[in-house]
Design an enzyme around this catalytic site. Sequence first.
Site, mmCIF file in Angstrom:
data_model
loop_
_atom_site.group_PDB
_atom_site.id
_atom_site.type_symbol
_atom_site.label_atom_id
_atom_site.label_comp_id
_atom_site.label_asym_id
_atom_site.label_seq_id
_atom_site.Cartn_x
_atom_site.Cartn_y
_atom_site.Cartn_z
ATOM 1 N N TYR A 1 0.826 -1.207 0.000
ATOM 2 C CA TYR A 1 0.000 0.000 0.000
ATOM 3 C C TYR A 1 0.860 1.257 0.000
ATOM 4 O O TYR A 1 0.383 2.358 0.224
ATOM 5 C CB TYR A 1 -0.897 -0.033 1.241
ATOM 6 C CG TYR A 1 -2.125 0.855 1.202
ATOM 7 C CD1 TYR A 1 -3.158 0.621 0.301
ATOM 8 C CD2 TYR A 1 -2.250 1.906 2.099
ATOM 9 C CE1 TYR A 1 -4.290 1.419 0.294
ATOM 10 C CE2 TYR A 1 -3.390 2.717 2.101
ATOM 11 C CZ TYR A 1 -4.400 2.467 1.196
ATOM 12 O OH TYR A 1 -5.522 3.264 1.202
ATOM 13 N N LYS B 1 -1.867 9.553 0.988
ATOM 14 C CA LYS B 1 -2.758 9.852 2.105
ATOM 15 C C LYS B 1 -2.009 10.615 3.204
ATOM 16 O O LYS B 1 -2.553 11.541 3.811
ATOM 17 C CB LYS B 1 -3.375 8.565 2.664
ATOM 18 C CG LYS B 1 -4.331 7.871 1.704
ATOM 19 C CD LYS B 1 -5.494 8.780 1.306
ATOM 20 C CE LYS B 1 -6.500 8.073 0.422
ATOM 21 N NZ LYS B 1 -7.625 8.945 0.023
#
Length: 250
Positions: free
Chosen positions: A151, A158
């Site tokens: 990820y 993010k």
Amino acid sequence: MKHLENKVAVITGGTRGIGRAISIALAESGAEVYALYARSRKNAETLEKEASANGLKVTAIRGDLSHEQSYRQTVQQLDELCDRVDVLVHSAASGVHKKAMELSERHLKWTFEINFFAAHKLTTELIGKMGRGSKIIGISSPGGTRVIPKYAAVASTKGAMEALFRHYALELAPQGITVNMVCPGLVMTDAAKALPELEQMLNMTLDYTPSGQLTTPGQVAELVRFLTTDAAGQIVGQNIIIDGGKGLLA
């Protein structure tokens, strides 16, 4: 509660998953919603039909905000459709699922273009339509501060988005514009189903979540809805976690 009556909301990624739930929730609160999306016209048409059947005002606008021509067309449509924006929600996200050492520069640039730069461009484009009492809300991820397998690219965007939104909050609060982020845990959306090792992540999440349940898109949407109310006016620059308590455990 129709606290958004006669107000306008723009939601990126607004036709599926969490964004779709937010579009419906804000429309139920009286807003005229413009749900932006990049690909599936089928999802957009389904949302518009459902909204219309329930007397809600939702218009889907297709446009890939990471591509300049498409971005400009989307902004032009918004300019023609609304002269102000009261709520802006950044829910759109995509990216490459690989280990950090497997990421190329192209992988990172593409993921940042979609998740970070497009959000900033649209915010700066629409801020002139936003006045006192307006709300800007971003959808984050636990990956912004924690390691999630494969990820790295999305997580980097993010984390960057969370930092940028803190600066938004500081700069815009004196103008009466409130900025916050919402950080859901694992939510079972189409995007989540595309994650590598999903079954392992799902089992681990349920094992380590005190509530014993996954967060739903509707629950995230209800939190976003609350952040658009006057009652949330003193919540400024926060990243609010909604994960059933999983983040409490190491």
